[in-house]
Write a protein that holds these residues in place. Structure first.
Motif: not given
Ligand SMILES: [Zn+2]
Lengths: 348, 803
Positions: A203-208, A328-332
């Motif tokens: 997957d491309n990393d984004d908020a979800t 709000d953001d999985i990247r955290h």
């Protein structure tokens, strides 16, 4: 002047000096002056040898009396002076108790680890073993053993990081379950396990979306395991994890390795089921997938599916943490910003 | 799958429910309703009108002043800006108080001094998305066909207020990719029988044999292939009811023939394909694998290069369609088509999937072929489509069907006993209740005592084993009605393994030392994967990475932590110290790489913030070493762990790095990051460590044993030494320990000095030697003798000067 008078005078004189003493060293000097080896009392007593034998005991007793009185008086005064001195010292020792405490180093446990440990402990309490396994898996364990043969439409090659034709980054922790089923000795009791760990999707990393995230899957295999056992187990999970008032609801779904398969919703812990933005106004939050283990999956591990049955479930700690704390953001989770991590410093 | 509530109501009586309630029920019994869509939230005051006058407006080059008959006594005066407005058109009129899709409310107004009491609308303006609007009306207002009634609300024709249930169909329920399938599902939920009209086909005297015959090269590729021919056809627009059904389902209307094939696909789930018969240029069609590098131009006018993995329909010579995926450009339907060859077929799902995926041509039709099709209605769908095309296009259906049928007739029956059902679901159902579930599903069955043998209808090809029937019972009976219990079998205590416990203790320990836990990505660059490690071997990479940054599995954790330090420092976070516990991977001899669990840490600056009491010194090698020594002590490994100077790892400082060895195996590293590397990451002095946790878990451990607390006091001696700079503490300690005698309990370095007051090239070290005899009081002379021996040996072996 008789010796008696002399002693009385000495006593009087000493008492006066003691009374006037305000320092400990003065007091000590008084003690030496009167009671010391060469002190005044000793000097007076030296004169006793000139006395009548009949007088000696009387004067001796008086002298002892004076010595005792002076000793007591000296002790008492000493104690008084010491107390006074300590009081003064205590007054001087006053500090600003509002100044900050000394800095002791302290780091924070990652919020995902906290969620994972909470889940592990919950299931350990119900008699489950925690089993880990390889993150690089054989295609056969990741897919085929999960009832997803090579041409299965639910197997999307695009979503998987392949390493070779036959090896890949595991897309779920289910292969650990297959590996454990292969070797489990049912004569030693039922199989109850959870498999936590990292999983990967192309997957491309984004908020979800994140190409790396976590999963915890559970598996119970025994004689007579039923859908109602799954429901009861997940109810305990929902209440422990999200609060006593939580309810769950099962909806039919599809996973290749379970039949029947269900999605499990938990009543919204934000609004209690009335409807809010967290639950998209439905009152329910989708939290995990589960089902009765497909007979093919048991048979592929050499377990007789006519004798044994099982249930399985799987959930994402990243998603649970996001829901629980409104993140709000999985990247955290993978950026490890201290300002993020330290928000979860209170361990439960 | 977008399911129109209105269309569904044609098959099953929905008068006792409503879209919201039905959506909930569908979700809870098996198919998630993701959304209920309405084209317009409110279609009031939007009516059909007829333009009876349209005049130029003075002083404007695009506005027209129209009078529109809206079924009232007086026509409405409306100023319209659409270029295509003309007298005689039947149009969408939004009257005052109407609300458009963009939220604008229509009001009576004056434009250029002319009264304008409404607005003539495009389909977008009433809520349709651009990709379903017929191309003809993509720009400008929509024009109804002749036969619509003036003055009625446009919803009657356009379904603006219809509810569209957006169903998320799981791969096992492809039966619900058709309106009929959904009708059966809803019938089971509502306990009602869906009703479908009989299909009749009126055929002419022409015979199919005179038009076309079909053949199939490989039976397993094409289980069924059938074709009908319709001649003497006029291909026009399809009627508004048909167009509207497609638009609500999310498909753009094109022409009568294509629209009917799409409509039938939606109704039956059977994709059809229509060829312009006259352009096929042959009377025999053959379905075969494409030849390697064979070329064809598809409908979208793109030339495709095919392989032997693609299935094609050919006219005996060249491909005229990519089976199940897309038709050929040469034989596509046009308004000039008069004879249509209509195909209804079943293709091998995995071939279709691969072709669609490879050419990136996934469509409504290919996805249905991939997921499976009701084999029982392929012919019925063909017949109904032929009938509709002929009926609506004034054509004639040629007698007969050209077909190849390779299907193996099979009766799909599955048996299940009541006791199995109750045992698997944990329920207490009666046979009557189970029978009722089968009746609701309209599954025929035979009952023998308490076992039902179900003859599964072809529309539910997903049901093949008893477990599939369990699911049907569970969902129709209702998951809410299933009780909650816990597994009742033998129970064994659950607990963490030794290794897992050690991981948890290590986490707590590191956090107490001031390190926060990081979780970084396992995939990194090939170069970073191999930094900071003692491990020899190859890294493992993925075949199709998403980015260069994430393509190779890490062989060390330190790199990720350095990136974490850098990330935090650039955000002005201070006192940054991180640790991570995670797996590293090394290409192995076997199929799978070797996976090792490591612990690593990295810190730069100091572990605590500057404080009013103490200014904590910056972290150095010895801080990290102390932490690791304490950690190892608490793990209690029996074998001794040595620290040896490590000068060969490029990314670490060659003078400030140690490798840790246990039984001659390297188990970790401690050291300072190489200054070049520090500069690369924008870091000041940074210290790191990495340990092989798996090795520590496996290592033999000391047991805790109780020893008598010594009753006799010990004694100690201090010694100060002047030695050559090159002599290490380890060398001195070794000599002292060896010569120390029976009562030497501990050696402690308490001072180290190098500087102006001692000769150049020398350093001064001071040690305390603790002596203890647990059995009795030490004899002064014994200790003195032992201490002298130590001095002698230090002088002899290391040439020290005792100070
Ligand atoms: Zn809510």
């Amino acid at each position: 002047m008789s010796m008696q008078e002399e002693l009385k005078g000495l006593e009087q004189q000493a008492f006066e000096s003691i009374k006037n003493a305000t320092e400990l060293n003065v007091l000590d000097a008084i003690r030496i002056e009167y009671l010391g080896k060469k002190g005044k009392l000793t000097q007076v007593l030296k004169g006793m040898r000139n006395l009548d034998a009949s007088q000696r005991p009387i004067v001796g007793s008086l002298a002892n009396d004076v010595r005792d009185k002076l000793t007591v008086q000296l002790e008492e005064t000493k104690e008084k002076l010491e107390m006074k001195k300590m009081k003064e010292k205590i007054t001087q020792e006053k500090i600003d108790i509002t100044l900050p405490g000394k800095n002791i180093p302290r780091g924070y446990a990652h919020v995902i680890t906290q969620i994972m440990e909470e889940l592990e402990d919950l299931f350990i309490g119900m008699g489950y073993q925690v089993v880990e396994g390889p993150e690089v898996e054989a295609d056969s364990y990741n897919f085929e053993r999960m009832n997803l043969p090579k041409d299965h439409p639910a197997r999307d090659m695009q979503d998987t990081f392949y390493i070779t034709e036959e090896t890949l980054m595991r897309t779920h922790t289910s292969p650990v379950q297959a590996r454990t089923m292969d070797t489990h000795d049912f004569s030693k009791g039922p199989l109850k396990m959870i498999s936590p760990g990292k999983v990967y999707r192309r997957d491309n990393d984004d908020a979800t979306h994140s190409h790396q995230f976590h999963q915890i899957e559970g598996l119970v295999v025994d004689k007579n395991i039923s859908m109602s056992d799954l429901k009861g187990t997940l109810e305990i999970f929902a209440k422990k994890m999200f609060g006593e008032e939580r309810e769950i609801r099962l909806r039919p779904s599809y996973f290749p390795f379970t039949e029947p398969s269900v999605e499990v919703d938990v009543s919204c812990f934000r609004c209690g089921g009335k409807g809010c933005s967290v639950c998209k106004q439905t009152g329910w939050i989708e939290i995990l997938g589960a089902g009765i283990v497909h007979p093919n999956v048991l048979e592929m591990s050499g377990i007789d599916s006519t004798e044994y049955s099982g249930f399985a479930f799987g959930m994402g700690p990243d998603r649970i943490a996001m829901l629980k704390y409104g993140i709000d953001d999985i990247r955290h989770f993978y950026q490890n910003d201290l300002r993020f991590l330290e928000q979860f410093k209170v361990r439960r | 799958m977008r399911v129109s509530y209105g269309w569904l109501n044609e098959y099953i009586d929905l008068s006792e429910t409503n879209p919201e309630k039905l959506a909930d029920k569908i979700t809870l019994t098996g198919i998630e309703t993701e959304d209920i869509i309405k084209i317009a939230k409110n279609a009031q005051n939007i009516v059909v009108g007829e333009v009876i006058e349209a005049d130029e407006v003075e002083g404007s080059d695009h506005l027209k002043h129209t009078y529109v008959n809206i079924g009232k006594n007086e026509p409405s005066s409306i100023v319209c800006g659409a270029p295509n407005v003309a007298v005689g058109q039947k149009v969408i009129v939004a009257l005052p108080e109407a609300q458009l899709a963009n939220g604008i409310k229509i009001k009576e107004s004056k434009i250029k001094g002319i009264e304008s009491n409404g607005m003539i609308c495009s389909l977008q303006e009433v809520g349709f998305s651009e990709n379903v609007i017929p191309k003809k009306y993509a720009k400008g207002i929509y024009v109804f066909p002749e036969d619509v009634r003036i003055g009625v609300n446009v919803s009657e024709y356009l379904g603006l207020e219809d509810s569209i249930l957006d169903l998320a169909i799981t791969p096992n329920r492809a039966d619900a990719l058709s309106m009929r399938g959904v009708a059966y599902e809803v019938g089971a939920i509502l306990d009602k029988k869906p009703q479908f009209k009989e299909v009749s086909v009126e055929e002419t005297d022409s015979l199919i044999e005179d038009f076309v015959s079909v053949s199939v090269e490989a039976d397993e590729d094409v289980p069924f292939y059938s074709m009908r021919v319709i001649e003497n056809l006029t291909v026009n627009e399809s009627p508004i009811w048909l167009q509207n059904k497609l638009m609500l389902a999310g498909i753009r209307p094109l022409d009568l023939v294509v629209d009917v094939t799409n409509y039938i696909m939606l109704e039956y789930g059977q994709p059809l394909h229509a060829f312009d018969y006259d352009k096929i240029d042959a009377k025999t069609l053959k379905v075969r694998r494409a030849q390697q590098s064979e070329k064809m131009v598809t409908l979208d006018e793109v030339e495709r290069t095919l392989t032997t993995q693609d299935l094609v329909i050919t006219n005996g010579e060249k491909p005229i369609a990519l089976a199940g995926v897309m038709g050929g450009f040469d034989s596509h339907i046009t308004r000039k088509t008069t004879t249509v060859a209509l195909e209804s077929a079943l293709f091998n799902p995995s071939l279709i999937r691969k072709t669609a995926q490879k050419l990136n041509l996934r469509s409504e039709s290919s996805s249905r072929f991939e997921k499976g099709i009701n084999e029982g209605t392929s012919i019925e769908a063909l017949n109904k489509a032929a009938h509709l095309i002929a009926d609506l296009g004034n054509g004639d259906i040629v007698t007969g069907v050209a077909a190849v049928d390779n299907r193996i007739a099979k009766e799909n029956s599955v048996a299940i006993s009541l006791s199995r059902i109750n045992r698997s679901l944990g329920t207490d159902l009666t046979i009557k209740e189970v029978e009722h579930v089968m009746d609701k599903l309209a599954f025929p069955y035979e009952k023998k005592e308490e076992t039902l043998t179900i003859s599964v209808p072809s529309r539910r090809w997903d049901i093949t084993i008893p477990a599939d029937l369990l699911e049907e019972v569970a969902r129709i009976y209702g998951y809410n009605n299933i009780p909650s219990t816990l597994p009742s079998g033998e129970s064994i205590p659950g607990e963490l393994s030794q290794g897992q416990k050690m991981v948890r203790r290590t986490q707590t320990f590191m956090e107490e030392q001031g390190f926060s836990q990081a979780i970084t990505y396992a995939l990194t660059t090939p170069a970073k994967a191999k930094e900071f490690t003692w491990i020899k071997g190859e890294a493992v990479s993925v075949q199709w990475p998403m980015s260069e940054e994430r393509q190779t599995l890490r062989m060390n954790l330190i790199t990720g932590l350095l990136e974490t330090l850098q990330y935090n420092l650039s955000r002005r976070n201070t006192e940054v110290a991180f640790y991570e516990i995670g797996n590293i991977f090394i290409k192995g001899e076997k199929e799978l790489p070797r996976q090792e669990k490591h612990l690593a840490g990295a810190v730069t600056g100091s572990l605590v913030a500057k404080n009013w009491i103490t200014h904590d010194p910056e972290v150095d090698y010895y801080t990290i070493k102390g932490i690791i020594e304490k950690l190892l002590e608490s793990i209690g490994i029996s074998d001794s762990i040595e620290f040896e100077l490590e000068e060969t790892i490029q990314t670490l400082h060659p003078g400030q790095t140690a490798r840790l060895t246990m039984n001659n195996d390297i188990i970790g590293l401690i050291g300072r990051v190489h200054p070049i590397k520090e500069r690369e990451h924008d870091l000041s002095e940074t210290f790191v460590f990495e340990l092989n946790l798996d090795a520590l878990v496996k290592a033999k451990k000391q047991e805790n044993v109780f020893d008598i607390i010594p009753k006799y006091p010990g004694t100690s001696r201090d010694i100060a030494l002047l030695v050559d700079e090159s002599i290490t503490h380890a060398q001195i300690e070794k000599v002292i320990n060896k010569a120390g005698g029976d009562w030497l309990a501990n050696v402690r370095l308490f001072d180290l000095y190098q500087g102006s007051s001692i000769p150049k090239g020398k350093k001064s070290l001071a040690y305390t030697l603790d002596y203890l005899n647990p059995q009795s009081t030490l004899v002064e002379e014994d200790v003195n003798n032992d201490f002298d021996r130590v001095k002698e040996q230090l002088i002899e072996q290391l040439n020290v000067e005792i100070r």
